[in-house]
Each structure stands twice: as C-alpha cells, then as structure tokens.
Design an enzyme around this catalytic site. Structure first.
Site, PDB file in Angstrom:
ATOM      1  N   LYS A  18       0.838  -1.213   0.000  1.00  0.00           N
ATOM      2  CA  LYS A  18       0.000   0.000   0.000  1.00  0.00           C
ATOM      3  C   LYS A  18       0.872   1.261   0.000  1.00  0.00           C
ATOM      4  O   LYS A  18       0.654   2.162  -0.797  1.00  0.00           O
ATOM      5  CB  LYS A  18      -0.907   0.045   1.244  1.00  0.00           C
ATOM      6  CG  LYS A  18      -1.915  -1.062   1.339  1.00  0.00           C
ATOM      7  CD  LYS A  18      -2.818  -0.890   2.553  1.00  0.00           C
ATOM      8  CE  LYS A  18      -2.093  -0.948   3.897  1.00  0.00           C
ATOM      9  NZ  LYS A  18      -1.421  -2.216   4.176  1.00  0.00           N
ATOM     10  N   ARG A  93      -9.927   0.254   8.009  1.00  0.00           N
ATOM     11  CA  ARG A  93      -9.623  -1.182   8.081  1.00  0.00           C
ATOM     12  C   ARG A  93     -10.754  -1.975   8.703  1.00  0.00           C
ATOM     13  O   ARG A  93     -10.660  -3.196   8.779  1.00  0.00           O
ATOM     14  CB  ARG A  93      -8.380  -1.415   8.937  1.00  0.00           C
ATOM     15  CG  ARG A  93      -7.136  -1.017   8.233  1.00  0.00           C
ATOM     16  CD  ARG A  93      -5.923  -1.606   8.900  1.00  0.00           C
ATOM     17  NE  ARG A  93      -4.806  -0.745   8.583  1.00  0.00           N
ATOM     18  CZ  ARG A  93      -3.550  -1.124   8.545  1.00  0.00           C
ATOM     19  NH1 ARG A  93      -3.221  -2.357   8.839  1.00  0.00           N
ATOM     20  NH2 ARG A  93      -2.608  -0.291   8.243  1.00  0.00           N
ATOM     21  N   ARG A 127      11.452  -5.973   5.693  1.00  0.00           N
ATOM     22  CA  ARG A 127      11.147  -4.532   5.670  1.00  0.00           C
ATOM     23  C   ARG A 127      11.925  -3.802   6.772  1.00  0.00           C
ATOM     24  O   ARG A 127      11.913  -4.214   7.924  1.00  0.00           O
ATOM     25  CB  ARG A 127       9.645  -4.318   5.870  1.00  0.00           C
ATOM     26  CG  ARG A 127       9.280  -2.843   5.999  1.00  0.00           C
ATOM     27  CD  ARG A 127       7.831  -2.570   5.714  1.00  0.00           C
ATOM     28  NE  ARG A 127       6.942  -2.985   6.779  1.00  0.00           N
ATOM     29  CZ  ARG A 127       5.631  -2.777   6.779  1.00  0.00           C
ATOM     30  NH1 ARG A 127       5.064  -2.194   5.742  1.00  0.00           N
ATOM     31  NH2 ARG A 127       4.891  -3.188   7.779  1.00  0.00           N
ATOM     32  N   ARG A 171      -1.183 -10.860  12.657  1.00  0.00           N
ATOM     33  CA  ARG A 171      -1.599  -9.595  12.024  1.00  0.00           C
ATOM     34  C   ARG A 171      -2.376  -9.838  10.752  1.00  0.00           C
ATOM     35  O   ARG A 171      -3.357  -9.159  10.468  1.00  0.00           O
ATOM     36  CB  ARG A 171      -0.364  -8.794  11.618  1.00  0.00           C
ATOM     37  CG  ARG A 171       0.160  -7.930  12.679  1.00  0.00           C
ATOM     38  CD  ARG A 171       1.448  -7.356  12.200  1.00  0.00           C
ATOM     39  NE  ARG A 171       1.270  -6.112  11.486  1.00  0.00           N
ATOM     40  CZ  ARG A 171       2.189  -5.581  10.708  1.00  0.00           C
ATOM     41  NH1 ARG A 171       3.318  -6.195  10.497  1.00  0.00           N
ATOM     42  NH2 ARG A 171       1.977  -4.429  10.133  1.00  0.00           N
TER      43      ARG A 171
HETATM   44  N1  LIG Z   1      10.234  -8.182  -2.858  1.00  0.00           N
HETATM   45  C1  LIG Z   1       9.317  -7.217  -3.019  1.00  0.00           C
HETATM   46  N2  LIG Z   1       9.112  -6.353  -2.020  1.00  0.00           N
HETATM   47  C2  LIG Z   1       8.177  -5.374  -2.189  1.00  0.00           C
HETATM   48  C3  LIG Z   1       7.386  -5.279  -3.368  1.00  0.00           C
HETATM   49  N3  LIG Z   1       6.539  -4.221  -3.209  1.00  0.00           N
HETATM   50  C4  LIG Z   1       6.790  -3.688  -1.989  1.00  0.00           C
HETATM   51  N4  LIG Z   1       7.784  -4.368  -1.375  1.00  0.00           N
HETATM   52  C5  LIG Z   1       8.383  -4.179  -0.056  1.00  0.00           C
HETATM   53  O1  LIG Z   1       7.538  -4.892   0.858  1.00  0.00           O
HETATM   54  C6  LIG Z   1       7.446  -4.195   2.100  1.00  0.00           C
HETATM   55  C7  LIG Z   1       5.976  -3.829   2.355  1.00  0.00           C
HETATM   56  O2  LIG Z   1       5.579  -2.815   1.442  1.00  0.00           O
HETATM   57  P1  LIG Z   1       4.765  -1.539   1.984  1.00  0.00           P
HETATM   58  O3  LIG Z   1       4.574  -0.622   0.813  1.00  0.00           O
HETATM   59  O4  LIG Z   1       5.412  -0.999   3.212  1.00  0.00           O
HETATM   60  O5  LIG Z   1       3.372  -2.280   2.352  1.00  0.00           O
HETATM   61  P2  LIG Z   1       2.149  -1.853   3.287  1.00  0.00           P
HETATM   62  O6  LIG Z   1       2.378  -2.471   4.627  1.00  0.00           O
HETATM   63  O7  LIG Z   1       0.938  -2.451   2.614  1.00  0.00           O
HETATM   64  O8  LIG Z   1       2.097  -0.336   3.296  1.00  0.00           O
HETATM   65  C8  LIG Z   1       8.366  -2.976   1.973  1.00  0.00           C
HETATM   66  O9  LIG Z   1       9.621  -3.312   2.530  1.00  0.00           O
HETATM   67  C9  LIG Z   1       8.459  -2.746   0.460  1.00  0.00           C
HETATM   68  O10 LIG Z   1       9.668  -2.114   0.096  1.00  0.00           O
HETATM   69  C10 LIG Z   1       7.633  -6.247  -4.415  1.00  0.00           C
HETATM   70  O11 LIG Z   1       6.990  -6.239  -5.478  1.00  0.00           O
HETATM   71  N5  LIG Z   1       8.584  -7.177  -4.166  1.00  0.00           N
HETATM   72  N1  LIG Z   2      -7.039   1.910  10.315  1.00  0.00           N
HETATM   73  C1  LIG Z   2      -6.405   1.392  11.374  1.00  0.00           C
HETATM   74  N2  LIG Z   2      -7.077   0.800  12.383  1.00  0.00           N
HETATM   75  C2  LIG Z   2      -6.462   0.295  13.456  1.00  0.00           C
HETATM   76  N3  LIG Z   2      -5.112   0.308  13.612  1.00  0.00           N
HETATM   77  C3  LIG Z   2      -4.374   0.888  12.638  1.00  0.00           C
HETATM   78  C4  LIG Z   2      -4.977   1.465  11.476  1.00  0.00           C
HETATM   79  N4  LIG Z   2      -3.993   1.954  10.678  1.00  0.00           N
HETATM   80  C5  LIG Z   2      -2.828   1.696  11.301  1.00  0.00           C
HETATM   81  N5  LIG Z   2      -3.045   1.057  12.487  1.00  0.00           N
HETATM   82  C6  LIG Z   2      -2.021   0.612  13.448  1.00  0.00           C
HETATM   83  O1  LIG Z   2      -0.753   1.073  13.002  1.00  0.00           O
HETATM   84  C7  LIG Z   2       0.124  -0.029  12.675  1.00  0.00           C
HETATM   85  C8  LIG Z   2       0.984   0.316  11.477  1.00  0.00           C
HETATM   86  O2  LIG Z   2       0.177   0.566  10.361  1.00  0.00           O
HETATM   87  P1  LIG Z   2       0.806   0.763   8.907  1.00  0.00           P
HETATM   88  O3  LIG Z   2       1.937   1.728   8.955  1.00  0.00           O
HETATM   89  O4  LIG Z   2      -0.343   1.019   7.996  1.00  0.00           O
HETATM   90  O5  LIG Z   2       1.499  -0.627   8.575  1.00  0.00           O
HETATM   91  P2  LIG Z   2       0.970  -1.986   7.969  1.00  0.00           P
HETATM   92  O6  LIG Z   2       0.348  -1.700   6.636  1.00  0.00           O
HETATM   93  O7  LIG Z   2       2.223  -2.772   7.857  1.00  0.00           O
HETATM   94  O8  LIG Z   2       0.001  -2.528   8.993  1.00  0.00           O
HETATM   95  C9  LIG Z   2      -0.820  -1.212  12.482  1.00  0.00           C
HETATM   96  O9  LIG Z   2      -0.170  -2.428  12.734  1.00  0.00           O
HETATM   97  C10 LIG Z   2      -1.910  -0.904  13.530  1.00  0.00           C
HETATM   98  O10 LIG Z   2      -1.464  -1.223  14.834  1.00  0.00           O
END
Ligand SMILES: Nc1nc2c(ncn2[C@@H]2O[C@H](COP(=O)(O)OP(=O)(O)O)[C@@H](O)[C@H]2O)c(=O)[nH]1
Ligand SMILES: Nc1ncnc2c1ncn2[C@@H]1O[C@H](COP(=O)(O)OP(=O)(O)O)[C@@H](O)[C@H]1O
Length: 224
Positions: A18, A93, A127, A171
């Site tokens: 995301k 969420r 990450r 999670r």
């Molecule tokens: N190997 C790989 N890693 C990715 C890809 N897209 C994102 N990532 C990595 O996966 C991790 C999660 O991505 P992030 O954008 O933080 O996901 P979020 O938790 O949904 O916001 C980060 O360390 C990114 O750099 C991909 O296509 N391949």
């Molecule tokens: N919409 C939400 N509702 C409840 N908790 C949230 C929400 N957004 C973020 N959080 C809290 O913040 C943490 C980090 O969120 P975020 O940076 O979006 O990472 P990720 O996408 O890896 O969960 C989550 O694990 C949760 O504890």
C-alpha cells in the site's frame, strides 16, 4: 475550474505494498498520501499521555488500535483537507471506520491489493524503516544505498517490532477478518478495484491506467 476532487482509498494487508503504491500514485497524480500508520506514530511521538502509551502497545504487537482512536486521528487530518484530493493508506480497516469515513466524505475509488500470504510474510520480514520519515526499504526490492542507513538523512534504519515473524501471521489474520465487510461495502457500491499478484512492479501499470482514466497524470508512467 471545477474538476471533481478525487478521493481514493488503498486497501490491503500489511506488506501488500500500500505504502509503495501510494507513493507512486502520489508522485504520478499529485494526490496527497495520507498514511494512518504514519499519523498514528506521529501522534504518539508528540503526546506521552496514557492514551499514547496504550496505542503504542497495539502498534508494537501489530494489533489494530481501537476504532475510536484511529478514527479521531484520521478525522482530524481529513478535516484539514476538506477541499483537497487525497489518497488514504491504511484507513479504513474495519466497517466502523468505513462508516466514520462516509460521514466526512464517501471515497470515489478503492484499490485493493490482493497478495499471497507467503509473499507477505517474506516481505515483512525484509522490511526496514526510517522511523522519523516513515521511508520504507526492503533488503531485496528497494535496498538503501548504504546498508542499514536511510538514503536521505544517513540515520539508522530499524525493523518494526510488528514485522518480526512471530507477529506477522496473527496480524494477517486480524486484517482479513476486519477487512472483509469493508471490501463488501465498497464492492456493493461498484467502486472496488482489485489487483492480484506477487510483484508491485507488475501491478503498478494497471493501477496507473485505472487512475489515468479518472484524473490527468502530472508525470508520465515512470520506470520503477
Ligand atoms: N520483494 C518485493 N518487495 C516489495 C514489493 N513491493 C513492496 N515491497 C516491499 O515490501 C514491504 C511492504 O511494502 P509496503 O509498501 O510498506 O506495504 P504496506 O504495509 O501495505 O504499506 C516494503 O519493505 C516494500 O519495500 C515487491 O513487489 N517485491
Ligand atoms: N485503520 C487502522 N485501524 C487500526 N489500527 C491501525 C490502522 N492503521 C494503522 N493502524 C495501526 O498502526 C500499525 C501500522 O500501520 P501501517 O503503517 O499502515 O502498517 P501496515 O500496513 O504494515 O500494517 C498497524 O499495525 C496498527 O497497529
């Protein structure tokens, strides 16, 4: 010029990309990227109050913070941006959060990232983040220029507690249960667009095409 402001939401489990996709959308289309996790972390840093300490415990374990806590944080931020286009990352969420969002503004477009479980596990454990800015790295996909330090500030990178393997499976389960009714709500409105795959670079051109059909890009599709 009275062009409609686009308000979009990106849904997906932790690690689905995301943040990565939102950064690209934000660069290519000029939408402001609003990350709930980032706002939460900032609100904790400034406070020190009991509520902050409580929320910190949820964050460290990768649990969702209570709806009223995150909703208050996000409503404050969205109120400041009533006349602006935005892109929400990590909110809503839960169904309650989605209803609270409707109270301020119904989103026009929802992008859902559908990534296999094994891929999510691998990504999260690789990450690393720069806490002050929220910049995210991945040791395979987008490593920092110098191992262990942020490209812009040179400050150390850390692994979040909640990205450790012990926390990840729980999670992902929590995410799925809470997100299902949110997706159903947006699907029933006809605004949900789902993208499946294991690589952000392969999903990105489809997301770009979708967005281009709604608003003019400020930058051409880039090589990523
Ligand atoms: N190997 C790989 N890693 C990715 C890809 N897209 C994102 N990532 C990595 O996966 C991790 C999660 O991505 P992030 O954008 O933080 O996901 P979020 O938790 O949904 O916001 C980060 O360390 C990114 O750099 C991909 O296509 N391949
Ligand atoms: N919409 C939400 N509702 C409840 N908790 C949230 C929400 N957004 C973020 N959080 C809290 O913040 C943490 C980090 O969120 P975020 O940076 O979006 O990472 P990720 O996408 O890896 O969960 C989550 O694990 C949760 O504890």
């Amino acid at each position: 010029m009275a062009s409609k402001l686009l308000r979009a939401v990106v849904l997906g489990p932790p690690g689905s990309g995301k943040g990565t996709v939102c950064e690209r959308i934000s660069r290519s289309f000029g939408l402001q990227h609003l990350s709930s996790g980032q706002f939460l972390r900032e609100s904790l840093g400034g406070g020190g109050a009991e509520a902050g300490a409580l929320a910190q415990q949820y964050l460290e374990r990768g649990l969702l913070v209570p709806d009223h806590v995150i909703t208050r944080v996000m409503m404050t931020e969205l109120e400041k941006r009533r006349e602006q286009p935005w892109l929400l990352d990590g909110f809503p969420r839960t169904l309650r959060q989605a209803k609270a969002l409707d109270g301020i503004c119904e989103p026009d477009l929802v992008i859902s990232l559908n990534i296999p479980f094994e891929t999510l596990k691998d990504r999260l454990s690789a990450r690393w983040v720069h806490p002050a800015s929220g910049r995210v790295y991945n040791m395979d996909f987008n490593p920092p220029q110098v191992q262990g330090v942020d490209d812009l500030t040179g400050e150390p990178l850390v692994q979040r507690e909640e990205d450790r393997p012990e926390a990840v499976a729980a999670r992902l389960r929590t995410y799925k249960d809470a997100a299902k009714p949110v997706m159903e709500l947006y699907r029933s409105r006809g605004i949900l667009h789902s993208f499946s795959g294991t690589e952000t670079n392969k999903i990105w051109p489809y997301v770009y095409t979708l967005l281009s059909s709604r608003i003019p890009p400020v930058l051409p599709d880039e090589e990523h």
